[in-house]
Design an enzyme around this catalytic site. Structure first.
Site, PDB file in Angstrom:
ATOM      1  N   ARG A 162       0.863  -1.175   0.000  1.00 44.93           N
ATOM      2  CA  ARG A 162       0.000   0.000   0.000  1.00 44.93           C
ATOM      3  C   ARG A 162       0.903   1.229   0.000  1.00 44.93           C
ATOM      4  O   ARG A 162       2.048   1.177   0.438  1.00 44.93           O
ATOM      5  CB  ARG A 162      -0.898   0.023   1.239  1.00 44.93           C
ATOM      6  CG  ARG A 162      -1.844  -1.171   1.363  1.00 44.93           C
ATOM      7  CD  ARG A 162      -2.646  -1.063   2.653  1.00 44.93           C
ATOM      8  NE  ARG A 162      -3.613  -2.158   2.798  1.00 44.93           N
ATOM      9  CZ  ARG A 162      -3.383  -3.281   3.466  1.00 44.93           C
ATOM     10  NH1 ARG A 162      -2.203  -3.462   4.069  1.00 44.93           N
ATOM     11  NH2 ARG A 162      -4.305  -4.215   3.554  1.00 44.93           N
ATOM     12  N   LYS A 186      -2.125  -2.227   7.968  1.00 46.18           N
ATOM     13  CA  LYS A 186      -3.266  -1.660   8.687  1.00 46.18           C
ATOM     14  C   LYS A 186      -3.371  -2.271  10.081  1.00 46.18           C
ATOM     15  O   LYS A 186      -3.144  -3.464  10.261  1.00 46.18           O
ATOM     16  CB  LYS A 186      -4.551  -1.922   7.905  1.00 46.18           C
ATOM     17  CG  LYS A 186      -4.676  -1.101   6.630  1.00 46.18           C
ATOM     18  CD  LYS A 186      -6.022  -1.336   5.967  1.00 46.18           C
ATOM     19  CE  LYS A 186      -6.191  -0.447   4.739  1.00 46.18           C
ATOM     20  NZ  LYS A 186      -7.506  -0.673   4.092  1.00 46.18           N
ATOM     21  N   HIS A 259      -1.962   2.003  -6.027  1.00 48.07           N
ATOM     22  CA  HIS A 259      -2.865   0.898  -5.728  1.00 48.07           C
ATOM     23  C   HIS A 259      -3.067  -0.007  -6.952  1.00 48.07           C
ATOM     24  O   HIS A 259      -3.285  -1.210  -6.801  1.00 48.07           O
ATOM     25  CB  HIS A 259      -4.203   1.416  -5.230  1.00 48.07           C
ATOM     26  CG  HIS A 259      -4.806   0.538  -4.167  1.00 48.07           C
ATOM     27  ND1 HIS A 259      -4.226   0.355  -2.932  1.00 48.07           N
ATOM     28  CD2 HIS A 259      -5.920  -0.238  -4.170  1.00 48.07           C
ATOM     29  CE1 HIS A 259      -4.967  -0.474  -2.212  1.00 48.07           C
ATOM     30  NE2 HIS A 259      -5.981  -0.857  -2.940  1.00 48.07           N
ATOM     31  N   ARG A 262      -0.394  -2.503  -6.986  1.00 45.53           N
ATOM     32  CA  ARG A 262      -0.704  -3.566  -6.014  1.00 45.53           C
ATOM     33  C   ARG A 262      -1.687  -4.568  -6.627  1.00 45.53           C
ATOM     34  O   ARG A 262      -1.504  -5.785  -6.512  1.00 45.53           O
ATOM     35  CB  ARG A 262      -1.280  -2.897  -4.764  1.00 45.53           C
ATOM     36  CG  ARG A 262      -1.697  -3.827  -3.636  1.00 45.53           C
ATOM     37  CD  ARG A 262      -2.055  -2.931  -2.446  1.00 45.53           C
ATOM     38  NE  ARG A 262      -2.939  -3.576  -1.482  1.00 45.53           N
ATOM     39  CZ  ARG A 262      -2.518  -4.316  -0.472  1.00 45.53           C
ATOM     40  NH1 ARG A 262      -1.235  -4.547  -0.305  1.00 45.53           N
ATOM     41  NH2 ARG A 262      -3.380  -4.845   0.381  1.00 45.53           N
ATOM     42  N   HIS A 285      -4.188  -8.598   3.663  1.00 47.38           N
ATOM     43  CA  HIS A 285      -5.636  -8.503   3.814  1.00 47.38           C
ATOM     44  C   HIS A 285      -6.062  -9.185   5.109  1.00 47.38           C
ATOM     45  O   HIS A 285      -5.515 -10.219   5.487  1.00 47.38           O
ATOM     46  CB  HIS A 285      -6.350  -9.177   2.633  1.00 47.38           C
ATOM     47  CG  HIS A 285      -6.292  -8.382   1.371  1.00 47.38           C
ATOM     48  ND1 HIS A 285      -6.454  -8.939   0.121  1.00 47.38           N
ATOM     49  CD2 HIS A 285      -6.091  -7.055   1.154  1.00 47.38           C
ATOM     50  CE1 HIS A 285      -6.357  -8.000  -0.810  1.00 47.38           C
ATOM     51  NE2 HIS A 285      -6.147  -6.855  -0.198  1.00 47.38           N
ATOM     52  N   TYR A 294      -9.856 -10.445  -6.856  1.00 47.52           N
ATOM     53  CA  TYR A 294      -8.932 -10.625  -7.974  1.00 47.52           C
ATOM     54  C   TYR A 294      -9.279 -11.843  -8.829  1.00 47.52           C
ATOM     55  O   TYR A 294      -8.828 -11.948  -9.962  1.00 47.52           O
ATOM     56  CB  TYR A 294      -7.495 -10.753  -7.455  1.00 47.52           C
ATOM     57  CG  TYR A 294      -7.052  -9.520  -6.724  1.00 47.52           C
ATOM     58  CD1 TYR A 294      -6.822  -8.325  -7.397  1.00 47.52           C
ATOM     59  CD2 TYR A 294      -6.909  -9.520  -5.340  1.00 47.52           C
ATOM     60  CE1 TYR A 294      -6.450  -7.179  -6.722  1.00 47.52           C
ATOM     61  CE2 TYR A 294      -6.534  -8.384  -4.659  1.00 47.52           C
ATOM     62  CZ  TYR A 294      -6.307  -7.213  -5.356  1.00 47.52           C
ATOM     63  OH  TYR A 294      -5.951  -6.073  -4.680  1.00 47.52           O
TER      64      TYR A 294
END
Length: 321
Positions: A162, A186, A259, A262, A285, A294
């Site tokens: 990210r 995150k 992004h 990514r 994730h 995806y």
């Protein structure tokens, strides 16, 4: 301290959300209370429905943005329940506007290969030798900026980072012995991502360039990537670099952003047979559902191959086995 202020303190200090996330939460809650006009509790579903209607009709927000607002309000209401200020979450009674599903944009591997081939000179030892001859020269500063720009693309694409993760990297996060990069994602979750040999070499040469530029060694706690004025990178800097670097590259069209790089790595890994759980761990994730998006790109690719290669698909299924 009103309920909104208490909640923002909670998400910042207890949940440890990023400053950017807290700013978004604050903006949404202030927008809601501007519509509501008071802080009187409890909240009710009718007020929230009216707010949703106002966002869609008066402010022309798209459904995705409105759903973000509802998610923030739902988290806020859960906090109010925890504090004993309301009995139930009224957001659960409000239908969410439907969002048109879009496939994640990505760059094809061939287009990325062309980019790296066209910029290989700026990551080479040859340009490092030129740079180290006189790091303060204008021509050397230009070479440094080009080396840094290519390294940003290479780091984002090869590691699937990210934007915020890339700017937070420290020198100590790179383990050249094990060929891995430790990434803080995150929620301050840590993960390790393997480095391909070419990225290892590129990073080593880059670090030599930085030391030559500052005329000394750096501590392991310093930012990995810095500008030619020795400043830490920031998110908008990465946006500008990606847009500039990928503009004009044959095969790269549409949005140019960190992004999408990514997305490109995730899509390519899936196309090459990597399993979803491995991609989930690499991307950081929290749930497999976030990674499954995806698969749509891969299925679209599979349909194209099927229609062009299957003996019956070529003629619409007629006169075949």
């Amino acid at each position: 301290m009103n309920p909104v202020e208490k909640y923002l303190v909670y998400v910042r200090n207890v949940r440890r959300y990023s400053d950017r996330t807290v700013d978004i939460y604050e903006s949404v809650l202030l927008s809601f209370y501007e519509h509501k006009t008071d802080y009187i509790l409890p909240l009710n579903a009718s007020e929230i429905r009216e707010y949703v209607a106002s966002c869609l009709d008066d402010r022309n927000y798209d459904p995705k943005t409105v759903n973000l607002h509802l998610s923030v309000l739902s988290g806020y209401c859960r906090f109010l329940m925890k504090e004993g200020l309301i009995q139930s979450n009224p957001v659960r009674l409000v239908p969410r506007p439907k969002v048109e599903k879009r496939l994640p944009a990505f760059y094809k591997a061939e287009a990325m290969r062309k980019y790296f081939e066209s910029t290989e000179y700026y990551a080479s030892e040859e340009t490092l030798d030129i740079f180290m001859h006189d790091p303060s020269a204008d021509s050397s500063r230009y070479l440094y900026r080009r080396r840094l720009a290519r390294l940003i693309v290479s780091t984002l694409y090869n590691l699937g980072l990210r934007r915020s993760e890339a700017v937070r990297l420290r020198i100590s996060d790179v383990d050249f012995g094990r060929k891995i990069v430790r990434v803080t994602g995150k929620g301050n979750k840590m993960r390790e991502i393997p480095m391909i040999p070419s990225l290892c070499e590129e990073l080593l040469l880059y670090l030599k360039a930085v030391e030559a530029m500052i005329e000394g060694r750096r501590s392991l706690t310093e930012p990995l990537l810095v500008t030619d004025s020795r400043r830490k990178l920031y998110p908008v800097y990465l946006d500008r670099v990606i847009k500039s670097e990928l503009s004009g590259v044959d095969g790269i069209t549409g949005r140019k952003s960190p992004h999408v790089l990514r997305h490109s790595l995730a899509t390519e890994l899936l196309n090459q047979g990597a399993d979803l759980n491995s991609i989930k761990e690499l991307l950081g994730h929290s749930t497999l559902a976030a990674t499954q998006v995806y698969t749509h790109n891969s299925i679209a690719r599979l349909k194209t191959i099927y229609e062009s290669a299957h003996p019956r698909a070529k003629n619409g299924g007629k006169n075949g086995d």
